[in-house]
Design an enzyme around this catalytic site. Structure first.
Site, PDB file in Angstrom:
ATOM      1  N   LYS A  22     -13.051  -4.188  -6.005  1.00  0.00           N
ATOM      2  CA  LYS A  22     -11.615  -4.504  -6.182  1.00  0.00           C
ATOM      3  C   LYS A  22     -10.811  -4.178  -4.929  1.00  0.00           C
ATOM      4  CE  LYS A  22      -7.661  -2.177  -8.290  1.00  0.00           C
ATOM      5  NZ  LYS A  22      -7.427  -1.039  -7.414  1.00  0.00           N
ATOM      6  N   ASN A  23     -10.994  -2.991  -4.398  1.00  0.00           N
ATOM      7  CA  ASN A  23     -10.107  -2.592  -3.302  1.00  0.00           C
ATOM      8  C   ASN A  23     -10.427  -3.292  -1.984  1.00  0.00           C
ATOM      9  OD1 ASN A  23      -8.549  -1.141  -5.021  1.00  0.00           O
ATOM     10  ND2 ASN A  23      -9.453   0.853  -4.542  1.00  0.00           N
ATOM     11  N   ARG A  93      -0.297  -2.691  -6.569  1.00  0.00           N
ATOM     12  CA  ARG A  93      -0.041  -1.899  -5.372  1.00  0.00           C
ATOM     13  C   ARG A  93      -0.339  -2.689  -4.097  1.00  0.00           C
ATOM     14  NH1 ARG A  93       3.090   2.097  -4.248  1.00  0.00           N
ATOM     15  NH2 ARG A  93       2.534   2.898  -2.219  1.00  0.00           N
ATOM     16  N   CYS A 117      -0.796   1.612 -10.228  1.00  0.00           N
ATOM     17  CA  CYS A 117      -0.898   2.835 -11.028  1.00  0.00           C
ATOM     18  C   CYS A 117       0.123   3.858 -10.547  1.00  0.00           C
ATOM     19  CB  CYS A 117      -2.304   3.419 -10.912  1.00  0.00           C
ATOM     20  SG  CYS A 117      -3.564   2.340 -11.601  1.00  0.00           S
ATOM     21  N   ARG A 122       4.366   7.575  -4.335  1.00  0.00           N
ATOM     22  CA  ARG A 122       3.441   6.780  -3.516  1.00  0.00           C
ATOM     23  C   ARG A 122       4.214   6.304  -2.289  1.00  0.00           C
ATOM     24  NH1 ARG A 122      -0.964   3.428  -7.099  1.00  0.00           N
ATOM     25  NH2 ARG A 122      -1.957   3.381  -5.061  1.00  0.00           N
ATOM     26  N   PRO A 123       4.413   7.197  -1.315  1.00  0.00           N
ATOM     27  CA  PRO A 123       5.248   6.859  -0.159  1.00  0.00           C
ATOM     28  C   PRO A 123       4.610   5.779   0.722  1.00  0.00           C
ATOM     29  CG  PRO A 123       4.201   9.003   0.152  1.00  0.00           C
ATOM     30  CD  PRO A 123       3.829   8.544  -1.222  1.00  0.00           C
ATOM     31  N   ILE A 124       5.444   5.127   1.541  1.00  0.00           N
ATOM     32  CA  ILE A 124       4.915   4.114   2.475  1.00  0.00           C
ATOM     33  C   ILE A 124       5.329   4.441   3.918  1.00  0.00           C
ATOM     34  CG2 ILE A 124       4.748   2.217   0.789  1.00  0.00           C
ATOM     35  CD1 ILE A 124       7.368   1.136   2.238  1.00  0.00           C
ATOM     36  N   ASP A 125       5.676   5.720   4.157  1.00  0.00           N
ATOM     37  CA  ASP A 125       6.161   6.086   5.498  1.00  0.00           C
ATOM     38  C   ASP A 125       5.142   5.793   6.600  1.00  0.00           C
ATOM     39  OD1 ASP A 125       4.957   8.347   3.951  1.00  0.00           O
ATOM     40  OD2 ASP A 125       4.942   9.278   5.934  1.00  0.00           O
ATOM     41  N   GLN A 126       3.851   5.918   6.292  1.00  0.00           N
ATOM     42  CA  GLN A 126       2.836   5.678   7.330  1.00  0.00           C
ATOM     43  C   GLN A 126       2.684   4.177   7.628  1.00  0.00           C
ATOM     44  OE1 GLN A 126       1.439   8.268   9.145  1.00  0.00           O
ATOM     45  NE2 GLN A 126       3.002   9.301   7.942  1.00  0.00           N
ATOM     46  N   ASP A 306     -10.576   8.118  -7.271  1.00  0.00           N
ATOM     47  CA  ASP A 306     -10.643   7.125  -8.345  1.00  0.00           C
ATOM     48  C   ASP A 306     -11.793   7.390  -9.324  1.00  0.00           C
ATOM     49  OD1 ASP A 306      -8.403   5.933  -7.323  1.00  0.00           O
ATOM     50  OD2 ASP A 306      -9.515   4.495  -6.099  1.00  0.00           O
ATOM     51  N   ARG A 398      -7.055  -4.821 -14.752  1.00  0.00           N
ATOM     52  CA  ARG A 398      -6.697  -4.990 -13.349  1.00  0.00           C
ATOM     53  C   ARG A 398      -7.886  -4.729 -12.433  1.00  0.00           C
ATOM     54  NH1 ARG A 398      -3.203  -0.947 -11.844  1.00  0.00           N
ATOM     55  NH2 ARG A 398      -3.897  -1.638  -9.830  1.00  0.00           N
TER      56      ARG A 398
HETATM   57  N1  EPU Z   1       0.495   8.524   1.699  1.00  0.00           N
HETATM   58  C1  EPU Z   1       1.584   8.940   2.413  1.00  0.00           C
HETATM   59  N2  EPU Z   1       2.274   8.001   3.137  1.00  0.00           N
HETATM   60  C2  EPU Z   1       1.910   6.701   3.171  1.00  0.00           C
HETATM   61  C3  EPU Z   1       0.783   6.279   2.434  1.00  0.00           C
HETATM   62  C4  EPU Z   1       0.079   7.225   1.703  1.00  0.00           C
HETATM   63  O1  EPU Z   1       1.946  10.115   2.410  1.00  0.00           O
HETATM   64  O2  EPU Z   1       2.583   5.914   3.852  1.00  0.00           O
HETATM   65  C5  EPU Z   1      -0.283   9.514   0.913  1.00  0.00           C
HETATM   66  C6  EPU Z   1      -0.279   9.209  -0.578  1.00  0.00           C
HETATM   67  O3  EPU Z   1       0.870   9.757  -1.212  1.00  0.00           O
HETATM   68  C7  EPU Z   1      -1.564   9.864  -1.023  1.00  0.00           C
HETATM   69  C8  EPU Z   1      -2.493   9.685   0.182  1.00  0.00           C
HETATM   70  O4  EPU Z   1      -1.639   9.415   1.294  1.00  0.00           O
HETATM   71  O5  EPU Z   1      -1.349  11.224  -1.234  1.00  0.00           O
HETATM   72  C9  EPU Z   1      -3.514   8.578   0.082  1.00  0.00           C
HETATM   73  O6  EPU Z   1      -2.871   7.358  -0.221  1.00  0.00           O
HETATM   74  P1  EPU Z   1      -3.470   5.948   0.252  1.00  0.00           P
HETATM   75  O7  EPU Z   1      -2.444   5.272   1.068  1.00  0.00           O
HETATM   76  O8  EPU Z   1      -4.823   6.164   0.826  1.00  0.00           O
HETATM   77  O9  EPU Z   1      -3.597   5.186  -1.139  1.00  0.00           O
HETATM   78  P2  EPU Z   1      -3.366   3.647  -1.414  1.00  0.00           P
HETATM   79  O10 EPU Z   1      -3.738   2.855  -0.237  1.00  0.00           O
HETATM   80  O11 EPU Z   1      -2.021   3.442  -2.012  1.00  0.00           O
HETATM   81  C10 EPU Z   1      -5.803   3.194  -2.223  1.00  0.00           C
HETATM   82  C11 EPU Z   1      -6.448   2.613  -3.440  1.00  0.00           C
HETATM   83  C12 EPU Z   1      -6.290   3.573  -4.612  1.00  0.00           C
HETATM   84  C13 EPU Z   1      -6.918   4.910  -4.247  1.00  0.00           C
HETATM   85  C14 EPU Z   1      -6.329   5.433  -2.923  1.00  0.00           C
HETATM   86  C15 EPU Z   1      -7.028   6.681  -2.419  1.00  0.00           C
HETATM   87  C16 EPU Z   1      -6.168   0.263  -3.088  1.00  0.00           C
HETATM   88  C17 EPU Z   1      -5.498  -0.994  -3.475  1.00  0.00           C
HETATM   89  N3  EPU Z   1      -5.808   1.355  -3.740  1.00  0.00           N
HETATM   90  O12 EPU Z   1      -4.426   3.401  -2.548  1.00  0.00           O
HETATM   91  O13 EPU Z   1      -7.059   2.995  -5.661  1.00  0.00           O
HETATM   92  O14 EPU Z   1      -6.656   5.858  -5.252  1.00  0.00           O
HETATM   93  O15 EPU Z   1      -6.448   4.427  -1.898  1.00  0.00           O
HETATM   94  O16 EPU Z   1      -8.387   6.441  -2.225  1.00  0.00           O
HETATM   95  O17 EPU Z   1      -7.052   0.258  -2.232  1.00  0.00           O
HETATM   96  C18 EPU Z   1      -7.648   2.443  -7.857  1.00  0.00           C
HETATM   97  O18 EPU Z   1      -8.446   1.608  -7.387  1.00  0.00           O
HETATM   98  O19 EPU Z   1      -7.659   2.797  -9.058  1.00  0.00           O
HETATM   99  C19 EPU Z   1      -6.659   3.044  -6.964  1.00  0.00           C
HETATM  100  C20 EPU Z   1      -5.555   3.615  -7.389  1.00  0.00           C
END
Ligand code: EPU
Length: 419
Positions: A22-23, A93, A117, A122-126, A306, A398
């Protein structure tokens, strides 16, 4: 309302085929927007997030030719719209990846804040930091994220946290930028490697994916015209591995990459289950007596967040006190109250769940709070006493292809009902 009905108590035995990841799929589908030509993609999981992406791409002007439920040809030659549908984008997401891909292709994008989820913040600052470093202007207003740059330029970007999403977005935005982009402290998940391999197959120049330094040399154009097959889903495989162990069964889990499952295999072995690895399959055999273990979720190659809820169910049948520590998400333990009502002796202190086992699980009603909690509730139902009914299946749909049929094929008493 649709529910999953399970009659617990049967050991699972047999073989199951794992679908595409999926991811990976939800990163590769938006990546097709960068390609001025046809992308033939195989081993796509048939899940609602993928179907939503087809709708989003069509709305943006892509031609989608479904060869089968797991194979598609996508042609994004004629894309001109930079604002994907709000309703569709908010369903998941990964719609945030449209920012990177549309910015790369059209030089601008306007994408609503993504859904998906809910694990707390779930910040996007990065992501924003990455786009700005490449020279883009970013504006967040009325729930819409707008990014724009006529002249994206490669640079060196250090990620302050290891983020899958930000790493994906920066790769997408920089593939067609001028010069070289270097991402430091990048995420190393198998789906990052899969995305880079897909883009390279279509004409990009990316090296280092799978390590914490990724180098992207901008190219003028991605011409496509090639076929790419998505890797197997690590988390779906892990879910069946745990189901085999907790039910004291034996499942041969086929179409997997055992290397991606090492952290899960290690924990299963530690609690006493038997794990046999083959080239592209893995066999998990349960034993009647399993012992406690401590688990901490971490970015890859650590134990995946996950798999946190599924692991909680496994630890509940292990003898002794286990600690399950979540270090990726702030609020991943929302499922705990429902598992406690199922007879699991578990409490949360800070970022750690303390689970005292072995527990005898009851049956009952459970409501999925997120995708992986939903999968864990199915596993709980498989070992629960009597009947379990699980609602809010939209979360499970999903991310898991044919989950009911797959569990049925290994002997579970499980059906979808309308109630
Ligand atoms: N984070 C920040 N700033 C950012 C982005 C992330 O502080 O700009 C923090 C988050 O708050 C979190 C950590 O960094 O504490 C990791 O977040 P990441 O960005 O890696 O997560 P994501 O990309 O939103 C993906 C998977 C999730 C999985 C996470 C961690 C996808 C579509 N989603 O989410 O998968 O939990 O990586 O491995 O790839 C799932 O498949 O059930 C799922 C939720």
């Amino acid at each position: 309302m649709e529910k999953i009905l399970i009659k617990g108590g049967k050991p699972l035995r047999g073989e199951v085929n794992i679908s595409g990841a999926k991811n990976s799929a939800v990163a590769i589908l938006p990546a097709t927007l960068l390609v001025e030509g046809k992308c033939h993609i195989e081993n796509l999981p048939c899940i609602s997030d993928v179907l939503t992406f087809y709708e989003i791409l069509k709305d943006l002007g892509a031609k989608i030719e479904l060869i089968s439920k797991n194979e598609v040809i996508i042609d994004c030659t004629n894309i001109s719209k930079d604002n994907p549908s709000v309703d569709l984008s908010q369903k998941m997401r990964a719609s945030s990846y449209l920012l990177g891909s549309l910015l790369g292709r059209l030089k601008s994008a306007k994408v609503p804040f993504p859904g998906g989820c809910n694990f707390g913040q779930r910040p996007i600052d990065q992501h924003v930091k990455g786009f700005e470093a490449l020279g883009a202007n970013v504006l967040i207003e009325n729930g819409i994220i707008s990014v724009e740059s006529q002249n994206l330029t490669g640079t060196q970007i250090y990620m302050d946290v290891v983020s899958v999403g930000a790493t994906v977005n920066i790769i997408l935005a920089s593939v067609l930028a001028s010069g070289v982009t270097i991402i430091e402290n990048a995420a190393k998940e198998p789906h990052i490697v899969d995305l880079a391999n897909f883009l390279n197959t279509m004409g990009a120049s990316i090296i280092g994916a799978g390590t914490d330094v990724i180098k992207i040399k901008g190219v003028e154009k991605l011409a496509g015209g090639n076929t790419y097959s998505i890797i197997p889903d690590q988390i779906e495989a892990g879910t069946f591995m745990i189901a085999a162990a907790v039910t004291n069964g034996e499942i041969l889990i086929k179409n997997v990459t055992p290397k991606h499952l090492e952290s899960i295999s290690a924990k299963l072995t530690e609690v006493g289950a038997k794990v046999d690895e083959y080239d592209d399959s893995i066999k998990v055999t349960g034993v009647p007596y399993l012992t406690k273990a401590n688990v901490k979720t971490l970015p890859y190659p650590g134990f995946p967040t996950d798999m946190n809820p599924q692991m909680a169910v496994l630890l509940s049948v292990c003898d002794g006190v286990s600690m399950l520590t979540e270090s990726v998400w702030d609020n991943r333990f929302q499922y705990v109250d429902q598992l406690s009502s199922f007879g699991i002796n578990m409490r949360v202190e800070g970022r750690t769940a303390i689970i005292e086992g072995p527990n005898k699980l009851k049956g009952g009603n459970l409501c999925s709070t997120d995708l992986r909690a939903g999968a864990a509730f199915i596993i709980a139902g498989l070992i629960g006493d009597g009947e379990t009914k699980i609602s809010s299946l939209e979360h499970i749909d999903r991310g898991y292809e044919n989950i009911v049929e797959k569990f049925k094929s290994v002997g579970a008493d499980i059906t979808r009902i309308d109630e």
